[in-house]
Design an enzyme around this catalytic site. Structure first.
Site, mmCIF file in Angstrom:
data_model
loop_
_atom_site.group_PDB
_atom_site.id
_atom_site.type_symbol
_atom_site.label_atom_id
_atom_site.label_comp_id
_atom_site.label_asym_id
_atom_site.label_seq_id
_atom_site.Cartn_x
_atom_site.Cartn_y
_atom_site.Cartn_z
ATOM 1 N N ASP A 153 0.816 -1.199 0.000
ATOM 2 C CA ASP A 153 0.000 0.000 0.000
ATOM 3 C C ASP A 153 0.864 1.269 0.000
ATOM 4 O O ASP A 153 1.754 1.426 0.834
ATOM 5 C CB ASP A 153 -0.898 -0.016 1.247
ATOM 6 C CG ASP A 153 -1.834 1.160 1.291
ATOM 7 O OD1 ASP A 153 -2.798 1.172 0.504
ATOM 8 O OD2 ASP A 153 -1.595 2.065 2.113
ATOM 9 N N HIS A 172 5.230 5.071 6.722
ATOM 10 C CA HIS A 172 6.356 4.327 7.287
ATOM 11 C C HIS A 172 7.679 5.057 7.043
ATOM 12 O O HIS A 172 8.457 5.268 7.970
ATOM 13 C CB HIS A 172 6.402 2.915 6.665
ATOM 14 C CG HIS A 172 7.590 2.119 7.068
ATOM 15 N ND1 HIS A 172 7.592 1.288 8.163
ATOM 16 C CD2 HIS A 172 8.831 2.024 6.527
ATOM 17 C CE1 HIS A 172 8.785 0.713 8.282
ATOM 18 N NE2 HIS A 172 9.549 1.153 7.292
ATOM 19 N N GLU A 173 7.919 5.455 5.802
ATOM 20 C CA GLU A 173 9.184 6.120 5.474
ATOM 21 C C GLU A 173 9.290 7.490 6.143
ATOM 22 O O GLU A 173 10.364 7.870 6.611
ATOM 23 C CB GLU A 173 9.373 6.220 3.963
ATOM 24 C CG GLU A 173 9.442 4.876 3.234
ATOM 25 C CD GLU A 173 10.489 3.898 3.761
ATOM 26 O OE1 GLU A 173 11.497 4.319 4.376
ATOM 27 O OE2 GLU A 173 10.304 2.683 3.563
ATOM 28 N N HIS A 201 10.581 7.122 9.612
ATOM 29 C CA HIS A 201 12.045 7.072 9.759
ATOM 30 C C HIS A 201 12.631 8.476 9.893
ATOM 31 O O HIS A 201 13.516 8.719 10.709
ATOM 32 C CB HIS A 201 12.694 6.366 8.563
ATOM 33 C CG HIS A 201 12.470 4.891 8.532
ATOM 34 N ND1 HIS A 201 12.723 4.065 9.605
ATOM 35 C CD2 HIS A 201 12.014 4.085 7.544
ATOM 36 C CE1 HIS A 201 12.437 2.817 9.281
ATOM 37 N NE2 HIS A 201 11.998 2.806 8.026
ATOM 38 N N ASP A 216 13.016 0.637 11.996
ATOM 39 C CA ASP A 216 12.205 -0.518 11.612
ATOM 40 C C ASP A 216 12.021 -1.402 12.830
ATOM 41 O O ASP A 216 12.926 -1.509 13.671
ATOM 42 C CB ASP A 216 12.913 -1.326 10.523
ATOM 43 C CG ASP A 216 12.759 -0.709 9.145
ATOM 44 O OD1 ASP A 216 13.746 -0.723 8.398
ATOM 45 O OD2 ASP A 216 11.658 -0.248 8.811
#
Length: 189
Positions: free
Chosen positions: A118, A125-126, A129, A135
């Site tokens: 997705d 998510h990125e 970071h 992670d």
């Protein structure tokens, strides 16, 4: 006569405000007000002009972080403004190259998208970071930072409570201390 009336009035005002000055009439702050500092959110800008077909997914990922935390606000950079985060599309695997907290480059890799992951989850998510999260693999779908280990069927783009708290702590720490030194270790997926 006027002096006596004025003096009497002044004495009455002082007498009636004495309980307020002595601390007897203090209203308690609601628990939410004491739980969080009143500092303004740190604004972090992003440039998604190089994100190609993933621009709307990047905008949605940023909006999700804005809905989820108070200590940082992700905003699109204005024309001519140097952005803290540069977002690019490429044919590789998604990854982030964090610099100092709130700065870096994100790649929305088509390889993962072509495998069925997705795009909004990848974006969130990125961006996580860049906001200082590592992670956490393997992990369940409820953990945004579990990344690809949650599987292709996982479309959850929201950070869990622990991830939100960590970002809040990261950005509250920057208001108390200097920003950490740059790092250039790529963080994939």
């Amino acid at each position: 006569m006027r002096v006596r009336t004025l003096t009497g009035s002044l004495a009455a005002v002082l007498l009636s405000s004495l309980p307020l000055l002595s601390g007897q009439a203090v209203a308690a702050a609601p628990p939410e007000a004491t739980a969080r500092p009143l500092a303004a959110a740190r604004v972090v800008t992003y440039d998604a002009s190089g994100a190609a077909e993933f621009k709307s997914a990047v905008d949605r990922g940023a909006a999700i972080w804005n809905e989820s935390v108070d200590g940082v606000e992700l905003r699109p950079a204005t024309t001519g403004q140097r952005a803290n985060i540069r977002v690019l599309a490429d044919n590789g695997w998604p990854r982030a190259l964090p610099g100092s907290l709130g700065n870096g480059t994100v790649y929305i890799g088509r390889q993962a998208v072509n495998q069925g992951y997705d795009t909004v989850r990848i974006s969130s998510h990125e961006l996580g970071h860049i906001l200082g999260l590592p992670d956490r693999k393997p992990g369940p779908c409820s953990s945004l930072m579990s990344g690809s280990s949650a599987g292709v069927s996982c479309t959850n783009p929201y950070p869990n409570a622990a991830e939100k708290a960590e970002v809040e702590d990261n950005f509250s720490a920057t208001s108390r201390a200097s920003v950490p030194a740059s790092r250039s270790v790529p963080v994939g997926d």
